[in-house]
Enzyme design. Sequence first.
Site, short mmCIF file in Angstrom:
data_model
loop_
_atom_site.label_atom_id
_atom_site.label_comp_id
_atom_site.label_asym_id
_atom_site.label_seq_id
_atom_site.Cartn_x
_atom_site.Cartn_y
_atom_site.Cartn_z
N ASP A 173 -3.02 -18.03 0.90
CA ASP A 173 -4.01 -18.74 0.07
C ASP A 173 -4.71 -19.82 0.89
O ASP A 173 -5.93 -19.97 0.85
CB ASP A 173 -3.36 -19.31 -1.21
N TYR B 135 0.82 -1.21 0.00
CA TYR B 135 0.00 0.00 0.00
C TYR B 135 0.86 1.27 0.00
O TYR B 135 0.42 2.31 -0.45
CB TYR B 135 -0.89 0.03 1.25
N ASP C 149 -6.55 -6.87 4.32
CA ASP C 149 -7.67 -6.23 3.62
C ASP C 149 -8.56 -7.30 3.01
O ASP C 149 -9.79 -7.29 3.18
CB ASP C 149 -7.10 -5.30 2.52
N LYS D 170 3.05 -15.17 2.93
CA LYS D 170 3.28 -15.97 1.72
C LYS D 170 4.78 -16.21 1.63
O LYS D 170 5.45 -15.84 0.64
CB LYS D 170 2.71 -15.20 0.50
N ASP E 33 -12.44 -8.96 4.57
CA ASP E 33 -13.70 -8.96 3.80
C ASP E 33 -14.27 -10.36 3.74
O ASP E 33 -15.48 -10.56 3.89
CB ASP E 33 -13.47 -8.46 2.36
C1 IPM Z 1 -10.57 -1.08 3.94
C2 IPM Z 1 -10.80 -0.51 2.55
C3 IPM Z 1 -9.65 0.42 2.19
C4 IPM Z 1 -8.38 -0.40 2.22
C5 IPM Z 1 -9.82 1.16 0.87
C6 IPM Z 1 -11.11 1.95 0.81
C7 IPM Z 1 -8.66 2.07 0.57
O1 IPM Z 1 -10.95 -1.54 1.64
O2 IPM Z 1 -10.52 -0.29 4.90
O3 IPM Z 1 -10.47 -2.29 4.05
O4 IPM Z 1 -8.02 -1.03 1.21
O5 IPM Z 1 -7.73 -0.42 3.25
MG MG Z 2 -11.06 -3.48 2.49
#
Ligand code: IPM
Ligand code: MG
Length: 353
Positions: free
Chosen positions: A220, A138, A244, A188, A248
């Site tokens: 993975d 990032y 990240d 990884k 999710d």
């Molecule tokens: C998160 C989001 C952010 C990230 C984006 C919006 C930049 O996906 O907070 O997980 O990738 O960190």
């Molecule tokens: Mg995110």
Amino acid sequence: MKIAVLPGDGIGPEIVAQAVKVLDALRADGAKIEMETAPIGGAGYDAAGDPLPEATLKLARDADAVLLGAVGGPQYDTLDRPLRPERGLLRIRKELNLFANLRPALLYPELAGASSLKPEVVSGLDIMIVRELTGDVYFGQPRGIEVRNGERVGFNTMLYSESEVRRVAHVAFGIAMKRGRKLCSVEKANVLECSELWKEVMIEVSKQYPEVELSHMYVDNAAMQLIRAPKQFDTMVTGNIFGDILSDAASMLSGSIGMLPSASLDEHNKGMYEPIHGSAPDIAGRNLANPLATILSVAMMYRYTFADLATADRIENAVKKVVAQGLRTGDIWTEGTRKVSCSEMGDAVVAAL
Ligand code: IPM
Ligand code: MG
């Protein structure tokens, strides 16, 4: 306590308004809190030509905690990269040195049916993902898009210094100590040098936490295990991009991404609190969004920055109560439950408080 309130874009303002209702109710009850609002993301660009306006950054610096909604929207996707909403978010994380991102994935028993996995796979789920937030691909340099040998190439740099790994390791081991004393470090290392160093430092730091059982998993496999048998995990620690993605994925175990709060902390427990979901432009402005992740982020603010565990529990119990009452926004609605709007959900939490 001073709270900087940064609603952002899309559904950000709607969900943050519900969390502010909760804070207002606590204030009416005697909590000494001050709130001030400022634009960030696309709203920052619209107001001041910058996704992180200077005044917003100053407000956040001066505050004890930051409450953030979400950033981003299709109307900003064609802006120059540094002006895009996401850059504002990444910059505030970096400027405030919020390197430790805590993302708990917890299943409310009543929402087992809302998960896309079988209830028996997810019931009783309680995972804490610790995501490093200010390093990795990032932020690594060099980065860019340029022409090489007559064609465009895009490149980013995955980079971690050992001190960056060490400080997030200490946070993760500290959290694991207070939970099930099992920490899984995800990387990884079979392919990436950056991950090899990450793993070495994790092993070094683990010597200071002999009570915690440290394990290692390739990312993975971790993605697969989260879907196959998520209850094997207690605390996980991983780098910025893996965290990240895995957070999710983990959110769906809990029924909806609309349920997952987060805390991003510096070494003094100053923090920024935000739902892990995005700005959901498709439903923005329609009073449909789930405000519970944002309200639960306020609970995390009380837990980690204000060190007021009683109030944190009180907010979490209010959320549990409305879920038990059968109130559901669209994302967690199932047959036989009552569909409510974003603001009705906020009102219900305040009433339950
Ligand atoms: C998160 C989001 C952010 C990230 C984006 C919006 C930049 O996906 O907070 O997980 O990738 O960190
Ligand atoms: Mg995110």
